[in-house]
Design a protein around this motif. Structure first.
Motif, PDB file in Angstrom:
ATOM      1  N   PHE A 288       0.825  -1.198   0.000  1.00  0.00           N
ATOM      2  CA  PHE A 288       0.000   0.000   0.000  1.00  0.00           C
ATOM      3  C   PHE A 288       0.869   1.262   0.000  1.00  0.00           C
ATOM      4  N   ARG A 289       2.125   1.123   0.402  1.00  0.00           N
ATOM      5  CA  ARG A 289       3.008   2.280   0.467  1.00  0.00           C
ATOM      6  C   ARG A 289       4.168   2.169  -0.519  1.00  0.00           C
ATOM      7  N   TYR A 290       4.016   1.322  -1.522  1.00  0.00           N
ATOM      8  CA  TYR A 290       4.980   1.301  -2.611  1.00  0.00           C
ATOM      9  C   TYR A 290       4.743   2.513  -3.512  1.00  0.00           C
ATOM     10  N   GLU A 291       5.762   2.845  -4.302  1.00  0.00           N
ATOM     11  CA  GLU A 291       5.598   3.882  -5.311  1.00  0.00           C
ATOM     12  C   GLU A 291       4.864   3.297  -6.515  1.00  0.00           C
ATOM     13  N   VAL A 292       4.320   4.171  -7.339  1.00  0.00           N
ATOM     14  CA  VAL A 292       3.527   3.704  -8.468  1.00  0.00           C
ATOM     15  C   VAL A 292       4.380   2.944  -9.485  1.00  0.00           C
ATOM     16  N   ASN A 293       5.667   3.267  -9.608  1.00  0.00           N
ATOM     17  CA  ASN A 293       6.512   2.534 -10.536  1.00  0.00           C
ATOM     18  C   ASN A 293       6.849   1.144 -10.006  1.00  0.00           C
ATOM     19  N   GLU A 294       6.356   0.810  -8.815  1.00  0.00           N
ATOM     20  CA  GLU A 294       6.537  -0.523  -8.239  1.00  0.00           C
ATOM     21  C   GLU A 294       5.214  -1.288  -8.255  1.00  0.00           C
ATOM     22  N   ALA A 295       4.342  -0.906  -9.196  1.00  0.00           N
ATOM     23  CA  ALA A 295       3.022  -1.522  -9.296  1.00  0.00           C
ATOM     24  C   ALA A 295       3.153  -3.011  -9.572  1.00  0.00           C
ATOM     25  N   LEU A 296       2.086  -3.742  -9.268  1.00  0.00           N
ATOM     26  CA  LEU A 296       2.054  -5.181  -9.489  1.00  0.00           C
ATOM     27  C   LEU A 296       1.557  -5.463 -10.897  1.00  0.00           C
ATOM     28  N   HIS A 297       2.369  -6.124 -11.691  1.00  0.00           N
ATOM     29  CA  HIS A 297       2.008  -6.450 -13.074  1.00  0.00           C
ATOM     30  C   HIS A 297       1.472  -7.875 -13.111  1.00  0.00           C
ATOM     31  N   LEU A 298       0.232  -8.018 -13.519  1.00  0.00           N
ATOM     32  CA  LEU A 298      -0.476  -9.288 -13.403  1.00  0.00           C
ATOM     33  C   LEU A 298      -0.502 -10.070 -14.708  1.00  0.00           C
ATOM     34  N   SER A 299      -0.458 -11.389 -14.571  1.00  0.00           N
ATOM     35  CA  SER A 299      -0.702 -12.260 -15.723  1.00  0.00           C
ATOM     36  C   SER A 299      -2.203 -12.323 -15.974  1.00  0.00           C
ATOM     37  N   GLU A 300      -2.598 -12.879 -17.096  1.00  0.00           N
ATOM     38  CA  GLU A 300      -4.018 -12.997 -17.401  1.00  0.00           C
ATOM     39  C   GLU A 300      -4.731 -13.841 -16.352  1.00  0.00           C
ATOM     40  N   ASP A 301      -4.107 -14.932 -15.922  1.00  0.00           N
ATOM     41  CA  ASP A 301      -4.720 -15.797 -14.900  1.00  0.00           C
ATOM     42  C   ASP A 301      -4.878 -15.051 -13.579  1.00  0.00           C
ATOM     43  N   GLU A 302      -3.889 -14.226 -13.238  1.00  0.00           N
ATOM     44  CA  GLU A 302      -3.960 -13.472 -11.994  1.00  0.00           C
ATOM     45  C   GLU A 302      -5.050 -12.410 -12.063  1.00  0.00           C
ATOM     46  N   LYS A 303      -5.168 -11.748 -13.213  1.00  0.00           N
ATOM     47  CA  LYS A 303      -6.246 -10.780 -13.392  1.00  0.00           C
ATOM     48  C   LYS A 303      -7.604 -11.454 -13.229  1.00  0.00           C
ATOM     49  N   GLU A 304      -7.727 -12.627 -13.823  1.00  0.00           N
ATOM     50  CA  GLU A 304      -8.991 -13.353 -13.747  1.00  0.00           C
ATOM     51  C   GLU A 304      -9.299 -13.740 -12.301  1.00  0.00           C
ATOM     52  N   GLY A 305      -8.273 -14.210 -11.567  1.00  0.00           N
ATOM     53  CA  GLY A 305      -8.475 -14.619 -10.173  1.00  0.00           C
ATOM     54  C   GLY A 305      -8.932 -13.470  -9.291  1.00  0.00           C
TER      55      GLY A 305
END
Length: 305
Positions: free
Chosen positions: A127-144
């Protein structure tokens, strides 16, 4: 203009987006693609915005920029990022991709009061990461994650009863647990980049302790380490824990103690003199830290060796 526009409630947030009122005062799921139906999305002209709630947002941004602190990032690939109450975000000329994976979950801290999640949420350091440290999701992760979001949407359409709060909190907790798992995966898949960062931190600390900075500025801080590698303190500390088992602060202490041990055994300087040379204003702080990490006081360590 540096004024920050404060959003005090989820109802106010809905009003600003010109969408129907929320179905619950403390939690909502927003379809971000609806912003494209407006000629000029509210507060998207570079205004700094903060809110009184947590947000978890999966964005597919086709145009415009998102600025979080001093950082700007391109979300064209679709990324998950998090904000906490009073975090300042700037949105400029945003156009979101029409995607079933473009949603925002917002919830007020009052929703989780009195639940285990209230004390646990601080452990979700992303919650306190910077925006350039965003979590990049796979398609399966997005679906989950979207399955969990849809379960929250379903609950929002039910009448509120004595189980409503627990259902919402359980769903949020499940979603955050999955996010922790996915961040662990992301740390692993960025192993080469992480090793480069680790080497940079070790070099920074070695140079710092060998320079006059120690005397002039005192001990290095986790923030200084993070700024050196252009990361947030929380992200860097989590990365180092994954790679080495030690937090940023523990890395600082490791370098400090290696120098302290060398001076204790290689010089006749008193413990007080060594403490001052290592940036400690009060020698007792040095002695307490040394004993905590080494199991014996500096004087005992010197006599034993």
């Amino acid at each position: 203009m540096n004024d920050v526009f404060k959003i005090e409630s989820i109802s106010q947030f809905h009003s600003l987006l010109q969408i129907p009122p929320p179905k619950h005062p403390l939690i909502s799921v927003v379809d971000l693609s609806i912003l494209n139906d407006q000629k000029q999305p509210p507060q998207s002209d570079g205004t700094k915005i903060s809110s009184s709630f947590y947000s978890i947002t999966l964005k597919h941004l086709k145009e415009g920029t998102l600025i979080y602190g001093r950082k700007q990032v391109d979300f064209q690939e679709g990324s998950l990022f998090f904000t906490y109450p009073d975090q300042v975000v700037t949105l400029k000329n945003a156009v979101f991709e029409d995607s079933r994976y473009s949603w925002g979950l917002i919830f007020h801290s009052d929703l989780i009061l009195g639940t285990p999640l209230a004390s646990k949420i601080a452990t979700y350091t992303f919650f306190r990461y910077e925006v350039n440290e965003a979590l990049h999701l796979s398609e399966d992760e997005k679906e989950g994650l979207s399955i969990i979001i849809n379960s929250i949407r379903t609950e929002l359409n039910r009448p509120i009863d004595k189980h409503t709060k627990n259902v919402f909190v359980s769903a949020i907790d499940l979603l955050l647990n999955h996010c922790s798992r996915y961040y662990d995966r992301q740390f692993v898949t960025r192993e080469n980049e992480n090793c480069t960062i680790l080497r940079a931190i070790d070099k920074f600390l070695s140079n710092y302790f060998a320079s006059s900075s120690l005397i002039e500025k005192g001990l290095p801080t986790a923030l200084q380490c993070a700024e050196h590698v252009n990361l947030s303190p929380n992200y860097l500390s989590d990365l180092l824990r994954k790679e080495t088992g030690k937090s940023t602060q523990e890395h600082i202490h490791y370098h400090l103690l290696e120098i302290a041990k060398d001076r204790l055994l290689g010089s006749n300087d008193s413990v007080k003199e060594i403490a001052h040379s290592l940036g400690f204003e009060y020698p007792n702080y040095f002695s307490n830290l040394f004993k905590k990490k080494m199991g014996v006081s500096p004087s005992v360590f010197r006599n034993l060796n």
